[in-house]
Design an enzyme around this catalytic site. Structure first.
Site, PDB file in Angstrom:
ATOM      1  N   LEU A  36     -35.354 -39.925  14.197  1.00 52.75           N
ATOM      2  CA  LEU A  36     -36.115 -41.005  14.559  1.00 52.75           C
ATOM      3  C   LEU A  36     -35.926 -42.399  14.379  1.00 52.75           C
ATOM      4  O   LEU A  36     -36.315 -43.234  15.271  1.00 52.75           O
ATOM      5  CB  LEU A  36     -37.438 -40.819  14.006  1.00 52.75           C
ATOM      6  CG  LEU A  36     -38.314 -39.351  13.913  1.00 52.75           C
ATOM      7  CD1 LEU A  36     -39.344 -39.318  12.934  1.00 52.75           C
ATOM      8  CD2 LEU A  36     -38.999 -39.518  15.454  1.00 52.75           C
ATOM      9  N   ALA A  42     -30.795 -45.487   4.859  1.00 48.28           N
ATOM     10  CA  ALA A  42     -31.621 -44.279   5.377  1.00 48.28           C
ATOM     11  C   ALA A  42     -31.516 -43.901   6.604  1.00 48.28           C
ATOM     12  O   ALA A  42     -31.292 -44.479   7.692  1.00 48.28           O
ATOM     13  CB  ALA A  42     -33.047 -44.780   4.926  1.00 48.28           C
ATOM     14  N   ASP A 153     -41.338 -56.955   4.088  1.00 43.67           N
ATOM     15  CA  ASP A 153     -40.371 -56.543   5.221  1.00 43.67           C
ATOM     16  C   ASP A 153     -41.306 -56.187   6.538  1.00 43.67           C
ATOM     17  O   ASP A 153     -41.038 -55.333   7.222  1.00 43.67           O
ATOM     18  CB  ASP A 153     -39.366 -55.294   4.737  1.00 43.67           C
ATOM     19  CG  ASP A 153     -38.289 -55.422   5.742  1.00 43.67           C
ATOM     20  OD1 ASP A 153     -38.014 -56.353   6.498  1.00 43.67           O
ATOM     21  OD2 ASP A 153     -37.513 -54.384   5.645  1.00 43.67           O
TER      22      ASP A 153
HETATM   23  P1  ADP Z   1     -35.087 -48.192   6.956  1.00 49.75           P
HETATM   24  O1  ADP Z   1     -35.682 -48.843   5.673  1.00 49.75           O
HETATM   25  O2  ADP Z   1     -33.880 -47.946   7.090  1.00 49.75           O
HETATM   26  O3  ADP Z   1     -35.629 -49.695   7.772  1.00 49.75           O
HETATM   27  P2  ADP Z   1     -37.681 -47.190   7.909  1.00 49.75           P
HETATM   28  O4  ADP Z   1     -38.779 -46.565   6.881  1.00 49.75           O
HETATM   29  O5  ADP Z   1     -38.137 -48.598   8.510  1.00 49.75           O
HETATM   30  O6  ADP Z   1     -36.084 -47.194   7.156  1.00 49.75           O
HETATM   31  O7  ADP Z   1     -37.598 -46.171   9.086  1.00 49.75           O
HETATM   32  C1  ADP Z   1     -36.534 -46.528  10.154  1.00 49.75           C
HETATM   33  C2  ADP Z   1     -37.301 -46.193  11.404  1.00 49.75           C
HETATM   34  O8  ADP Z   1     -37.490 -44.855  11.568  1.00 49.75           O
HETATM   35  C3  ADP Z   1     -38.656 -46.968  11.658  1.00 49.75           C
HETATM   36  O9  ADP Z   1     -38.494 -48.180  11.895  1.00 49.75           O
HETATM   37  C4  ADP Z   1     -39.232 -45.948  12.698  1.00 49.75           C
HETATM   38  O10 ADP Z   1     -38.580 -46.084  14.103  1.00 49.75           O
HETATM   39  C5  ADP Z   1     -38.873 -44.427  12.186  1.00 49.75           C
HETATM   40  N1  ADP Z   1     -39.672 -43.919  11.295  1.00 49.75           N
HETATM   41  C6  ADP Z   1     -39.955 -44.262   9.911  1.00 49.75           C
HETATM   42  N2  ADP Z   1     -40.856 -43.728   9.483  1.00 49.75           N
HETATM   43  C7  ADP Z   1     -41.518 -42.923  10.324  1.00 49.75           C
HETATM   44  C8  ADP Z   1     -42.656 -42.104  10.549  1.00 49.75           C
HETATM   45  N3  ADP Z   1     -43.279 -42.028   9.394  1.00 49.75           N
HETATM   46  N4  ADP Z   1     -42.757 -41.511  11.793  1.00 49.75           N
HETATM   47  C9  ADP Z   1     -42.248 -41.781  12.937  1.00 49.75           C
HETATM   48  N5  ADP Z   1     -41.030 -42.331  12.953  1.00 49.75           N
HETATM   49  C10 ADP Z   1     -40.791 -43.095  11.743  1.00 49.75           C
HETATM   50 MG    MG Z   2     -37.283 -50.449   8.674  1.00 52.59          MG
END
Ligand code: ADP
Ligand code: MG
Length: 322
Positions: A36, A42, A153
């Protein structure tokens, strides 16, 4: 679980979590069905809980980063999600797993993707939808701030939607940079993406809840115009645009934007943090309530139906207007 590292706690990191971190392989409980998203430390994968068929998003967070043990940071991200568990605008944490490399946070799945897609698409959302999404974002931000937490953020990539079309409800994700306020120490060193961060962060000045409200202003700008207000040709230029609050409101991009929207954004994109309205103050801005009747009523932000903070309604109308 308690965190041993005192430095972590001093830097505003939370160390206490309730969700058990399971050492069993998550693959025995979930089937991984795709990717996703992906960041520096991550990977987020779509997964299906075998027993129920329910879809979740599994965020694999690397414990070792730049040769350093960062388990405390990951536990902190988990603890912040738990602290906001009662608020439906914050993504829900379902379970956690740990492998040699990663801690895996199994999160509520937001099927509609990032609101970023609505900021760069040829077809922008109607303002009635945008104001609803901004209201929901403010509800979440207000909840965090009441809990003495700052996200730090907030950007269109970290605000997700429960469904794509029509756009569903928002879910705030990515608490990697979030901090508890009031802790002594290194709150100055946190750096988000230059395009979206407030001038006080670039200038290493103290961070407050107002820092998140700058970002809400940037998000609102991007949703109504489809452009990033401070993005320059390079990092240097972006920094300069942010610290000089170099925003253009007179351009073509604003021709179809309401005056109330411009007023809302102008109030947030101001250099001095203390001059920005709080999340609660933003909620009373007339822009957020003007077109609400076009849309069906939305459910309350509460997950539990109780003790989840403020319930918002439109501010009373001025009798003079009638
Ligand atoms: P990072 O710290 O690497 O930015 P994020 O938590 O922002 O990680 O997650 C990266 C991307 O993954 C998000 O921008 C989104 O596109 C996708 N994503 C994260 N969490 C979810 C979720 N709960 N459901 C669907 N997509 C998600
Ligand atoms: Mg993010």
């Amino acid at each position: 679980r308690r965190l041993d590292s005192r430095s972590g706690l001093a830097a505003g990191l939370l160390g206490e979590t309730q969700t058990p971190v399971s050492a069993e392989p998550m693959e025995s409980v979930y089937e991984i069905t795709g990717e996703l998203g992906r960041g520096k430390f991550a990977v987020v994968k779509r997964c299906v809980e075998k027993a129920t068929g329910k879809v979740f998003a599994a965020k694999f967070l690397r414990k070792r980063r730049r040769g350093r043990d960062c388990r405390a940071e990951v536990i902190h991200e988990m603890a912040v999600l738990e602290a906001a568990r009662n608020n439906a605008r914050v993504v829900n944490l379902h379970a956690a797993y740990e492998t040699d490399h990663d801690i895996v946070l199994v999160l509520e799945y937001a099927a509609g993707g990032e609101i970023f897609d609505h900021c760069v698409s040829e077809e922008l959302l109607p303002e009635a939808h945008i104001t609803r999404l901004i209201r929901q974002t403010l509800e979440g931000v207000h909840y965090l701030h009441q809990s003495n937490l700052v996200h730090l953020d907030l950007k269109p990539q970290n605000i997700l939607l429960t469904s794509l079309s029509p756009p569903g409800d928002i879910k705030i994700v990515d608490f990697g940079l979030a901090r508890r306020l009031g802790a002594v120490g290194e709150l100055r060193e946190i750096l988000g993406t230059p395009e979206y961060v407030a001038p006080e962060i670039l200038n290493y000045e103290p961070i407050t809840t107002s820092t998140d409200l700058w970002s809400v202003g940037v998000i609102a700008y991007m949703l109504v115009t489809g452009e990033s207000p401070f993005a320059g040709d390079d990092k240097q230029e972006t920094y300069l645009n942010v610290s000089q609050v170099n925003v253009d409101y007179s351009r073509e991009a604003f021709s179809r934007v309401s005056e109330l929207a411009v007023d809302f954004i102008r109030k947030l994109l101001v250099k001095a943090p203390e001059d920005r309205p709080s999340a609660a103050e933003c909620m009373t801005h007339p822009w957020l309530w003007q077109q609400q009747l076009c849309l069906s009523p939305e459910p309350a932000a509460s997950r539990t139906g109780r003790s989840c903070g403020t319930k918002w309604t439109a501010p009373p109308e001025d009798p003079e207007d009638k």
